[in-house]
Design a protein around this motif. Structure first.
Motif, short mmCIF file in Angstrom:
data_model
loop_
_atom_site.label_atom_id
_atom_site.label_comp_id
_atom_site.label_asym_id
_atom_site.label_seq_id
_atom_site.Cartn_x
_atom_site.Cartn_y
_atom_site.Cartn_z
N ASP A 38 -46.39 7.45 -2.72
CA ASP A 38 -46.37 7.60 -4.18
C ASP A 38 -46.95 6.40 -4.90
O ASP A 38 -46.75 6.21 -6.10
CB ASP A 38 -44.93 7.85 -4.66
N GLY A 39 -47.66 5.53 -4.19
CA GLY A 39 -48.27 4.39 -4.87
C GLY A 39 -48.84 3.40 -3.88
O GLY A 39 -48.70 3.55 -2.68
N TYR A 40 -49.52 2.39 -4.41
CA TYR A 40 -50.10 1.37 -3.55
C TYR A 40 -49.01 0.42 -3.07
O TYR A 40 -47.94 0.32 -3.67
CB TYR A 40 -51.18 0.59 -4.32
N PRO A 41 -49.27 -0.30 -1.96
CA PRO A 41 -48.26 -1.23 -1.46
C PRO A 41 -47.85 -2.25 -2.52
O PRO A 41 -48.70 -2.78 -3.23
CB PRO A 41 -48.99 -1.92 -0.29
N LYS A 42 -46.57 -2.48 -2.65
CA LYS A 42 -46.07 -3.44 -3.63
C LYS A 42 -45.90 -4.80 -2.97
O LYS A 42 -45.01 -4.99 -2.13
CB LYS A 42 -44.74 -2.95 -4.21
N ARG A 43 -46.74 -5.71 -3.35
CA ARG A 43 -46.67 -7.04 -2.76
C ARG A 43 -45.38 -7.72 -3.19
O ARG A 43 -44.96 -7.62 -4.34
CB ARG A 43 -47.87 -7.88 -3.19
N GLY A 44 -44.78 -8.42 -2.25
CA GLY A 44 -43.60 -9.21 -2.59
C GLY A 44 -42.30 -8.43 -2.57
O GLY A 44 -41.24 -9.03 -2.70
N ASP A 45 -42.35 -7.12 -2.45
CA ASP A 45 -41.14 -6.30 -2.46
C ASP A 45 -40.80 -5.90 -1.02
O ASP A 45 -41.25 -4.88 -0.52
CB ASP A 45 -41.38 -5.07 -3.34
N TYR A 46 -39.99 -6.71 -0.37
CA TYR A 46 -39.69 -6.51 1.05
C TYR A 46 -38.98 -5.18 1.29
O TYR A 46 -39.29 -4.46 2.24
CB TYR A 46 -38.85 -7.66 1.60
N GLU A 47 -38.03 -4.83 0.43
CA GLU A 47 -37.27 -3.59 0.62
C GLU A 47 -38.17 -2.37 0.50
O GLU A 47 -37.98 -1.38 1.21
CB GLU A 47 -36.10 -3.52 -0.38
N TYR A 48 -39.14 -2.43 -0.41
CA TYR A 48 -40.09 -1.33 -0.56
C TYR A 48 -40.92 -1.17 0.72
O TYR A 48 -41.09 -0.06 1.22
CB TYR A 48 -41.01 -1.60 -1.76
N ILE A 49 -41.40 -2.29 1.25
CA ILE A 49 -42.20 -2.27 2.48
C ILE A 49 -41.35 -1.77 3.65
O ILE A 49 -41.81 -0.99 4.50
CB ILE A 49 -42.77 -3.66 2.79
N LYS A 50 -40.09 -2.20 3.68
CA LYS A 50 -39.17 -1.76 4.74
C LYS A 50 -38.98 -0.25 4.68
O LYS A 50 -39.07 0.45 5.71
CB LYS A 50 -37.82 -2.47 4.58
N LYS A 51 -38.77 0.29 3.48
CA LYS A 51 -38.58 1.74 3.31
C LYS A 51 -39.85 2.49 3.71
O LYS A 51 -39.79 3.51 4.41
CB LYS A 51 -38.22 2.03 1.85
N LYS A 52 -41.01 2.00 3.30
CA LYS A 52 -42.27 2.66 3.64
C LYS A 52 -42.51 2.64 5.16
O LYS A 52 -43.01 3.61 5.73
CB LYS A 52 -43.45 1.96 2.92
N SER A 53 -42.15 1.52 5.80
CA SER A 53 -42.31 1.42 7.25
C SER A 53 -41.38 2.39 7.96
O SER A 53 -41.77 3.04 8.94
CB SER A 53 -42.04 -0.01 7.71
N GLU A 54 -40.15 2.50 7.47
CA GLU A 54 -39.18 3.43 8.07
C GLU A 54 -39.61 4.88 7.90
O GLU A 54 -39.39 5.71 8.78
CB GLU A 54 -37.80 3.21 7.45
N ASP A 55 -40.25 5.18 6.78
CA ASP A 55 -40.67 6.56 6.49
C ASP A 55 -41.74 7.06 7.46
O ASP A 55 -41.97 8.27 7.57
CB ASP A 55 -41.21 6.67 5.06
N VAL A 56 -42.40 6.14 8.16
CA VAL A 56 -43.42 6.54 9.13
C VAL A 56 -42.77 7.26 10.32
O VAL A 56 -43.40 8.10 10.96
CB VAL A 56 -44.20 5.28 9.61
N PHE A 57 -41.51 6.97 10.57
CA PHE A 57 -40.81 7.50 11.75
C PHE A 57 -39.72 8.50 11.34
O PHE A 57 -39.18 8.43 10.24
CB PHE A 57 -40.17 6.35 12.54
N TYR A 58 -39.41 9.40 12.26
CA TYR A 58 -38.26 10.28 12.05
C TYR A 58 -36.97 9.47 12.13
O TYR A 58 -36.06 9.64 11.33
CB TYR A 58 -38.26 11.39 13.11
#
Length: 254
Positions: A126-146
């Motif tokens: 739903d958007g481009y990677p948010k720099r500096g937002d670790y929790e956002y990156i963590k959620k996006k990384s988790e969403d790659v997997f079941y």
């Protein structure tokens, strides 16, 4: 198992085993270690597994394209004096494998794609990677997997470091846009290379209908599903992935 990285000229790669060459192509955010299950298994079963490090962040911005990476792969194949290779690609790696097979069909004996771009992908969600937002990156990384636990702290940290490196972020966005522009729907019906499609039933990046479309468009393809599995089956269900792939290779006398 950890494998030695070879550095020779412009190429950095892993090479393990002897026999029919399987060249593994990693994704945009995927490391060489993502394929350790494949490497361990097939290097013990009559295959030479090679994993080149794709120059995603070292090419000039103008050359940060799917086609440039497909040509880089051909240079690697020539450098290693290989012929009749099997290409195995996940995500962007699958797209590179597809384009290389289109451009150099005489070099490729078989193609294996899993969670491949080339038709459609939802890489940015739903958007481009948010720099500096670790929790956002963590959620996006988790969403790659079941199973979100597959996204270890090491994986999240690596993605976080990439999107917070401005030069790498620019290249990441450039290659993502190139992948979207380089849609292969019109190319696939003319590609008769035997293709194995292994897909996670719960992939949200390249959803299941993408696998169905690949299977419909590619003249000589077989589609296999892995349940409770996201965008990287070879990481999430390595034993099942290897079983499916080995059975397919055997059925094709590869």
């Amino acid at each position: 198992m950890a494998y030695e990285l070879k550095k020779e000229g412009k190429f950095t790669y892993i090479e393990v085993g002897q026999g029919t060459p399987i060249i593994v192509l990693h994704g945009l955010m995927g490391g060489l270690s993502n394929f350790s299950g494949v490497t361990d298994y097939f290097s013990q079963r009559g295959y030479k597994v090679l994993i080149p490090e794709l120059p995603i962040y070292s090419m000039s911005l103008l050359k940060t394209t799917v086609k440039s990476f497909a040509n880089f792969l051909e240079e690697f194949i020539e450098y290693k004096a290989l012929d009749q290779v099997i290409l195995l690609g996940n995500s962007l790696g699958g797209h590179i494998g597809l384009l290389h097979t289109k451009l150099y069909p005489q070099k490729v004996k078989g193609l294996v794609i899993t969670g491949s771009s080339g038709l459609y992908e939802n890489a940015m969600g739903d958007g481009y990677p948010k720099r500096g937002d670790y929790e956002y990156i963590k959620k996006k990384s988790e969403d790659v997997f079941y199973d979100p636990k597959i996204a270890t702290k090491e994986i999240v940290d690596e993605v976080y470091a990439t999107v917070n490196d401005r030069a790498k972020l620019v290249k990441t966005l450039a290659i993502a846009k190139s992948a979207i522009r380089h849609n292969m729907a019109k190319d696939l019906p003319a590609m008769d290379t035997p293709t194995c499609i292994i897909w996670g039933k719960n992939d949200t990046v390249t959803p299941p209908n993408v696998a169905d479309e690949f299977n419909r468009l590619l003249p000589d393809s077989n589609l296999f599903w892995i349940d409770q599995c996201g965008h990287a089956p070879m990481m999430e269900h390595p034993d099942e992935f290897n079983r499916i792939l080995e059975e397919w290779l055997t059925s094709r006398n590869f």
